[in-house]
Design an enzyme around this catalytic site. Structure first.
Site, PDB file in Angstrom:
ATOM      1  CB  ALA A  66      -7.383  -1.470  31.125  1.00 52.35           C
ATOM      2  N   GLY A 112      -7.493  -6.147  29.086  1.00 47.40           N
ATOM      3  CA  GLY A 112      -6.834  -6.446  30.369  1.00 47.40           C
ATOM      4  C   GLY A 112      -7.470  -7.619  31.099  1.00 47.40           C
ATOM      5  CD  GLU A 115      -3.419  -7.337  28.036  1.00 44.38           C
ATOM      6  OE1 GLU A 115      -4.165  -6.458  28.501  1.00 44.38           O
ATOM      7  OE2 GLU A 115      -2.386  -7.089  27.392  1.00 44.38           O
ATOM      8  CD  GLU A 135      -6.174  -4.748  24.519  1.00 41.13           C
ATOM      9  OE1 GLU A 135      -6.534  -5.556  23.635  1.00 41.13           O
ATOM     10  OE2 GLU A 135      -5.979  -5.086  25.692  1.00 41.13           O
TER      11      GLU A 135
HETATM   12  N1  COA Z   1     -13.663   0.353  30.821  1.00 41.25           N
HETATM   13  C1  COA Z   1     -14.544   1.164  31.428  1.00 41.25           C
HETATM   14  N2  COA Z   1     -15.858   0.920  31.493  1.00 41.25           N
HETATM   15  C2  COA Z   1     -16.306  -0.204  30.910  1.00 41.25           C
HETATM   16  C3  COA Z   1     -15.457  -1.097  30.259  1.00 41.25           C
HETATM   17  C4  COA Z   1     -14.074  -0.786  30.228  1.00 41.25           C
HETATM   18  N3  COA Z   1     -13.180  -1.591  29.643  1.00 41.25           N
HETATM   19  N4  COA Z   1     -16.196  -2.121  29.752  1.00 41.25           N
HETATM   20  C5  COA Z   1     -17.472  -1.879  30.104  1.00 41.25           C
HETATM   21  N5  COA Z   1     -17.528  -0.705  30.800  1.00 41.25           N
HETATM   22  C6  COA Z   1     -18.740  -0.069  31.361  1.00 41.25           C
HETATM   23  C7  COA Z   1     -19.553   0.631  30.287  1.00 41.25           C
HETATM   24  O1  COA Z   1     -19.020   1.922  30.024  1.00 41.25           O
HETATM   25  C8  COA Z   1     -20.899   0.689  30.953  1.00 41.25           C
HETATM   26  O2  COA Z   1     -20.888   1.713  31.926  1.00 41.25           O
HETATM   27  P1  COA Z   1     -22.166   2.732  32.053  1.00 41.25           P
HETATM   28  O3  COA Z   1     -23.330   1.828  32.378  1.00 41.25           O
HETATM   29  O4  COA Z   1     -21.777   3.624  33.183  1.00 41.25           O
HETATM   30  O5  COA Z   1     -22.293   3.380  30.728  1.00 41.25           O
HETATM   31  C9  COA Z   1     -20.975  -0.632  31.708  1.00 41.25           C
HETATM   32  O6  COA Z   1     -19.608  -1.063  31.863  1.00 41.25           O
HETATM   33  C10 COA Z   1     -21.732  -1.713  30.976  1.00 41.25           C
HETATM   34  O7  COA Z   1     -21.135  -1.872  29.690  1.00 41.25           O
HETATM   35  P2  COA Z   1     -21.980  -1.817  28.318  1.00 41.25           P
HETATM   36  O8  COA Z   1     -21.049  -1.449  27.220  1.00 41.25           O
HETATM   37  O9  COA Z   1     -23.195  -0.979  28.492  1.00 41.25           O
HETATM   38  O10 COA Z   1     -22.434  -3.343  28.198  1.00 41.25           O
HETATM   39  P3  COA Z   1     -22.775  -4.130  26.862  1.00 41.25           P
HETATM   40  O11 COA Z   1     -23.398  -5.419  27.289  1.00 41.25           O
HETATM   41  O12 COA Z   1     -23.555  -3.271  25.916  1.00 41.25           O
HETATM   42  O13 COA Z   1     -21.360  -4.451  26.155  1.00 41.25           O
HETATM   43  C11 COA Z   1     -19.047  -5.099  26.117  1.00 41.25           C
HETATM   44  C12 COA Z   1     -20.426  -5.289  26.772  1.00 41.25           C
HETATM   45  C13 COA Z   1     -18.048  -5.914  26.937  1.00 41.25           C
HETATM   46  C14 COA Z   1     -19.059  -5.644  24.685  1.00 41.25           C
HETATM   47  C15 COA Z   1     -18.670  -3.607  26.113  1.00 41.25           C
HETATM   48  O14 COA Z   1     -18.832  -3.095  27.433  1.00 41.25           O
HETATM   49  C16 COA Z   1     -17.260  -3.311  25.690  1.00 41.25           C
HETATM   50  O15 COA Z   1     -16.951  -3.385  24.517  1.00 41.25           O
HETATM   51  N6  COA Z   1     -16.368  -2.941  26.652  1.00 41.25           N
HETATM   52  C17 COA Z   1     -15.030  -2.518  26.381  1.00 41.25           C
HETATM   53  C18 COA Z   1     -14.170  -3.692  26.028  1.00 41.25           C
HETATM   54  C19 COA Z   1     -12.755  -3.241  25.692  1.00 41.25           C
HETATM   55  O16 COA Z   1     -12.513  -2.563  24.721  1.00 41.25           O
HETATM   56  N7  COA Z   1     -11.817  -3.630  26.543  1.00 41.25           N
HETATM   57  C20 COA Z   1     -10.435  -3.355  26.359  1.00 41.25           C
HETATM   58  C21 COA Z   1     -10.034  -2.157  27.116  1.00 41.25           C
HETATM   59  S1  COA Z   1      -8.313  -1.831  26.891  1.00 41.25           S
END
Ligand code: COA
Length: 260
Positions: A66, A112, A115, A135
């Site tokens: 999400a 999400g 999910e 989460e």
């Molecule tokens: N919500 C909002 N933005 C998200 C996102 C999310 N769940 N997951 C990734 N993004 C965005 C990042 O903020 C980043 O945006 P920016 O370039 O404007 O800063 C972009 O997507 C790229 O993500 P980034 O974190 O730089 O890539 P990465 O390769 O270093 O890491 C992940 C990849 C998937 C490990 C990492 O993005 C992450 O942990 N995301 C969140 C996962 C999460 O907690 N999901 C559950 C949400 S309830």
């Protein structure tokens, strides 16, 4: 229909819906959820669509969760509404569609995103896919059905560990857990899903919708799945597909189901 956050393409009986926010790793914001709801409804109502494939754009992510930026300042009632609305529009909605829905998990499927994949009828992953429910690392719990669907698919102990550690599993571990049905090279993922779709399409779409309803009944509180199955089984006898399927068998020819 034009969309800002998704793509929807129809080809040869299959509607492929692609979440298309690659710069945000296809994170599900409110508008994306609404657009997915609309595209799924249209595909489900179109007689020509026999199977729906849901995937993410780019090579990195199916859906990375999400959109955290949308709910970081929410209070208790906004949090509850977010989960309830998401489940109504997308997660419970997709699970209960009569059109078979396959998640083509082409990269990160987190929160999400996992999910969403779990709400689809089954999943095929690319070999670079990573799945998890992170989460609790954000101080919240899975709110789009993750605490319910993950234990159903992988068992309670594995689900508890995945949720508590907030860790990710790779595609092969997901295969071993039964979370995905197949693992494919990324470039072969969509074709593999389309191949499965072709096998599904040979069968009665009316009977498949009834089978989905009966299988889902097993996971619905207060509903007796065996009773739903009896009802759905009987209803099939009133369909044109049943007449065609049984007649074709007796005439030793391939059935040509009208889908009615
Ligand atoms: N919500 C909002 N933005 C998200 C996102 C999310 N769940 N997951 C990734 N993004 C965005 C990042 O903020 C980043 O945006 P920016 O370039 O404007 O800063 C972009 O997507 C790229 O993500 P980034 O974190 O730089 O890539 P990465 O390769 O270093 O890491 C992940 C990849 C998937 C490990 C990492 O993005 C992450 O942990 N995301 C969140 C996962 C999460 O907690 N999901 C559950 C949400 S309830």
């Amino acid at each position: 229909m034009s969309y800002q956050n998704i793509l929807s393409e129809f080809d040869n009986g299959v509607t492929t819906i692609t979440i298309n926010r690659p710069k945000k790793l296809n994170a599900l914001n409110r508008d994306t959820i609404q657009e997915l709801h609309t595209a799924l409804t249209i595909a489900d109502e179109e007689h020509e669509t026999k199977v729906i494939i849901v995937t993410g754009s780019g090579e990195k992510a199916f859906v990375a969760g999400a959109d955290i930026s949308e709910f970081s300042d929410f209070d208790v009632s906004q949090g509850s509404r977010l989960a309830a609305k998401g489940q109504e529009l997308l997660f419970d909605y997709i699970q209960n569609l009569g059109t078979p829905t396959i998640a083509a998990v082409n990269g990160f499927a987190l929160g999400g995103g996992l999910e969403l994949a779990m709400a689809c009828h089954f999943r095929v992953a690319s070999n670079n896919a990573k799945m998890g429910l992170p989460e609790v690392s954000l101080g919240v719990i899975p709110g789009y059905g993750g605490t319910q669907r993950l234990p159903q698919l992988v068992g309670k102990g594995r689900a508890m560990e995945m949720i508590m550690t907030a860790g990710m599993i790779d595609a092969n571990q997901a295969l071993q857990y039964g979370l995905v049905n197949h693992v494919k090279a990324q470039e072969e993922l969509l074709d593999a899903c389309k191949e499965i779709a072709q096998k599904i399409m040979r069968n009665s779409s009316v009977a498949i919708a009834k089978a989905i309803e009966a299988v889902n009944a097993n996971y619905t509180d207060g509903v007796n799945g065996f009773e739903v199955e009896v009802e759905a089984f009987g209803a099939c006898f009133g369909t044109e597909d049943f007449k065609e399927g049984t007649t074709a068998f007796l005439e030793k020819r391939k059935a040509d189901f009208p889908g009615k």
